[in-house]
Design a protein around this motif. Structure first.
Motif, PDB file in Angstrom:
ATOM      1  N   GLY A 114      33.690  15.075 -37.314  1.00 14.51           N
ATOM      2  CA  GLY A 114      34.176  13.790 -36.836  1.00 14.51           C
ATOM      3  C   GLY A 114      33.982  12.739 -37.919  1.00 14.51           C
ATOM      4  N   GLU A 115      33.267  11.670 -37.589  1.00 13.28           N
ATOM      5  CA  GLU A 115      32.988  10.599 -38.547  1.00 13.28           C
ATOM      6  C   GLU A 115      31.614  10.755 -39.205  1.00 13.28           C
ATOM      7  N   GLY A 143      34.165  15.036 -26.856  1.00 18.01           N
ATOM      8  CA  GLY A 143      33.555  13.709 -26.743  1.00 18.01           C
ATOM      9  C   GLY A 143      32.751  13.291 -27.954  1.00 18.01           C
ATOM     10  N   GLY A 144      32.767  14.058 -29.044  1.00 13.20           N
ATOM     11  CA  GLY A 144      32.005  13.666 -30.225  1.00 13.20           C
ATOM     12  C   GLY A 144      31.341  14.855 -30.904  1.00 13.20           C
ATOM     13  N   VAL A 145      30.100  14.667 -31.311  1.00 15.16           N
ATOM     14  CA  VAL A 145      29.341  15.682 -32.046  1.00 15.16           C
ATOM     15  C   VAL A 145      27.980  15.862 -31.384  1.00 15.16           C
ATOM     16  N   VAL A 208      26.426  12.187 -30.714  1.00 17.04           N
ATOM     17  CA  VAL A 208      27.032  10.981 -31.284  1.00 17.04           C
ATOM     18  C   VAL A 208      28.490  10.938 -30.824  1.00 17.04           C
ATOM     19  N   ARG A 209      28.865   9.847 -30.163  1.00 20.69           N
ATOM     20  CA  ARG A 209      30.219   9.710 -29.636  1.00 20.69           C
ATOM     21  C   ARG A 209      31.060   8.785 -30.519  1.00 20.69           C
ATOM     22  N   PRO A 210      32.387   8.857 -30.372  1.00 23.23           N
ATOM     23  CA  PRO A 210      33.265   8.025 -31.207  1.00 23.23           C
ATOM     24  C   PRO A 210      33.040   6.527 -31.037  1.00 23.23           C
ATOM     25  N   ASP A 211      32.455   6.091 -29.910  1.00 28.01           N
ATOM     26  CA  ASP A 211      32.208   4.663 -29.714  1.00 28.01           C
ATOM     27  C   ASP A 211      30.935   4.203 -30.424  1.00 28.01           C
ATOM     28  N   ARG A 212      30.389   5.094 -31.316  1.00 27.17           N
ATOM     29  CA  ARG A 212      29.218   4.783 -32.137  1.00 27.17           C
ATOM     30  C   ARG A 212      27.949   4.619 -31.316  1.00 27.17           C
ATOM     31  N   THR A 213      27.870   5.344 -30.215  1.00 23.91           N
ATOM     32  CA  THR A 213      26.640   5.413 -29.439  1.00 23.91           C
ATOM     33  C   THR A 213      25.983   6.766 -29.680  1.00 23.91           C
ATOM     34  N   MET A 214      24.675   6.774 -29.609  1.00 21.95           N
ATOM     35  CA  MET A 214      23.896   7.981 -29.871  1.00 21.95           C
ATOM     36  C   MET A 214      22.921   8.199 -28.725  1.00 21.95           C
ATOM     37  N   THR A 215      22.777   9.470 -28.308  1.00 23.27           N
ATOM     38  CA  THR A 215      21.852   9.837 -27.250  1.00 23.27           C
ATOM     39  C   THR A 215      20.970  10.974 -27.740  1.00 23.27           C
ATOM     40  N   THR A 252       8.331  19.633 -13.511  1.00 28.17           N
ATOM     41  CA  THR A 252       8.483  18.836 -14.723  1.00 28.17           C
ATOM     42  C   THR A 252       9.921  18.353 -14.849  1.00 28.17           C
ATOM     43  N   GLU A 253      10.080  17.074 -15.064  1.00 28.79           N
ATOM     44  CA  GLU A 253      11.413  16.517 -15.201  1.00 28.79           C
ATOM     45  C   GLU A 253      11.908  16.670 -16.628  1.00 28.79           C
ATOM     46  N   SER A 254      13.234  16.605 -16.767  1.00 28.55           N
ATOM     47  CA  SER A 254      13.834  16.642 -18.096  1.00 28.55           C
ATOM     48  C   SER A 254      13.483  15.368 -18.846  1.00 28.55           C
ATOM     49  N   PRO A 255      13.540  15.396 -20.173  1.00 29.98           N
ATOM     50  CA  PRO A 255      13.201  14.197 -20.932  1.00 29.98           C
ATOM     51  C   PRO A 255      14.164  13.060 -20.643  1.00 29.98           C
ATOM     52  N   GLU A 256      13.636  11.850 -20.717  1.00 26.66           N
ATOM     53  CA  GLU A 256      14.468  10.664 -20.505  1.00 26.66           C
ATOM     54  C   GLU A 256      15.366  10.461 -21.714  1.00 26.66           C
ATOM     55  N   PRO A 257      16.686  10.333 -21.507  1.00 29.21           N
ATOM     56  CA  PRO A 257      17.585  10.139 -22.650  1.00 29.21           C
ATOM     57  C   PRO A 257      17.263   8.849 -23.390  1.00 29.21           C
ATOM     58  N   LEU A 258      17.279   8.927 -24.701  1.00 29.85           N
ATOM     59  CA  LEU A 258      17.085   7.772 -25.561  1.00 29.85           C
ATOM     60  C   LEU A 258      18.429   7.424 -26.182  1.00 29.85           C
ATOM     61  N   THR A 259      18.915   6.239 -25.909  1.00 32.90           N
ATOM     62  CA  THR A 259      20.249   5.846 -26.370  1.00 32.90           C
ATOM     63  C   THR A 259      20.145   4.703 -27.372  1.00 32.90           C
ATOM     64  N   GLY A 260      21.154   4.588 -28.193  1.00 31.14           N
ATOM     65  CA  GLY A 260      21.193   3.518 -29.173  1.00 31.14           C
ATOM     66  C   GLY A 260      22.490   3.554 -29.947  1.00 31.14           C
TER      67      GLY A 260
END
Length: 348
Positions: A114-115, A143-145, A208-215, A252-260
């Motif tokens: 992608g980019e 939806g991205g990479v 990493v999605r095309p809208d430049r958001t990362m999770t 045990t719960e899954s890890p909390e997504p970290l976005t930015g």
């Protein structure tokens, strides 16, 4: 053999240096091939005969014993050289198979997804094996990479088998699941089925999605480093710690997504603990944060080449654990993105 010749002529026959001629074919068998060993052995026999006649040891028990000793050592050297060559050929075959297995298990990542520009550096702790328990993969989906970097607990063939299971599950889920949490859930289910006993896998899954958001989802793995285009650096620590994959802890719960945001010129460095836990002879850990300026290179490949070279220089020898580095650099198509100058600043 030359030293023995000079010493024997100088000291005379009473010292008994003649058997030392056998050192020639002995060392030749350890370092050379069969042909070289046979040549050195022949020269040793000729030298032994010449010195024996010069010293007046032929015919006689001392001369005959020395000649038999040289002949015996030559034969043993030939056998050692042949055996060593055979083992070297077997080792070369095993290394070739290991390289094929590595290409199947850890396939070359695309240089551009992608980019994103992508580069990987991987060093197995067991150099002869060429493969180990660290894993990585880069997958493009509609939806991205999506990226995974992980570390299997333990070493050897069991760790390689576990890494193969993790990568197989990730490659399938990364293509099919619309959300990163779905990839995480399928990966956990697959690991619960395949991992046995106390084996587990630490991992970071990134998207990493095309809208430049990362999770990011972190399963007990070292926190990735985000290098901003302005020269800042920040560890992406998970808000809620999560256990590694495969521990099978009930409730045990899954890890909390970290976005930015992942903006043009930013870089994301994912790595395994074999990097930050590498020590020099004084026991000092590798100072990764102090070396981030090495990533300011024209290409991600060159950046990781510099970082890997510095890591090897720090340890001054073989690494004690597998070490994997994966660098993502955001560079939109048709846009030149320059690096930053100087040492990155570690932000809070």
């Amino acid at each position: 053999m030359g030293v023995t010749l000079v010493a024997d002529v100088a000291a005379g026959p009473t010292v008994g240096l003649l058997p030392l001629v056998a050192l020639g074919p002995a060392f030749a068998g350890l370092t050379g091939g069969p042909a070289r060993t046979a040549l050195v052995g022949s020269l040793a026999l000729i030298l032994c005969l010449a010195l024996g006649w010069y010293d007046g040891l032929f015919p006689g028990r001392r001369g005959t014993t020395a000649l038999i000793s040289v002949a015996g050592v030559t034969a043993a050297g030939l056998a050692a050289a042949v055996t060593r060559r055979r083992r070297e050929a077997e080792l070369a075959s095993v290394r070739s198979i290991a390289e094929v297995a590595q290409r199947v298990l850890l396939r070359p990542v695309p240089r551009q997804a992608g980019e994103l520009l992508v580069a990987v550096s991987y060093t197995a702790a067991v150099a002869e094996a060429r493969i180990g328990g660290d894993l990585y993969e880069v997958v493009t989906f509609p939806g991205g990479v999506r990226v995974i970097v992980g570390d299997v607990q333990g070493k050897g063939l069991d760790a390689v088998e576990t890494a193969a299971d993790v990568l197989g599950a990730f490659r399938e889920a990364a293509h099919d699941e619309p959300e990163l949490v779905g990839v995480s859930t399928r990966l956990e289910r697959a690991m619960d089925r395949t991992l046995q006993g106390e084996r587990f896998v630490t991992a970071v899954i990134a998207e990493v999605r095309p809208d430049r958001t990362m999770t990011l989802l972190n399963y007990g793995h070292p926190a990735p480093l985000l290098l901003g285009s302005a020269g800042t650096a920040r560890f992406l620590e998970p808000g809620t710690p999560a256990p590694p994959l495969g521990l099978g802890l009930d409730g045990t719960e899954s890890p909390e997504p970290l976005t930015g945001k992942f903006a043009p010129g930013d870089q994301l460095l994912l790595y395994t603990d074999g990097v930050v836990e590498a020590r020099d002879r004084r026991g000092t850990f590798y100072p990764l944060v102090d070396r981030l300026s090495l990533l300011d290179a024209e290409s991600p490949e060159l950046a990781l080449e510099r970082l890997h070279g510095d890591l090897v220089s720090h340890t001054e020898g073989p690494l004690g654990d597998d070490a994997a580095l994966l660098l993502l650099r955001y560079r939109p198509q048709g846009e030149r993105v320059g690096g930053h100058d100087g040492q990155p600043r570690l932000a809070g």
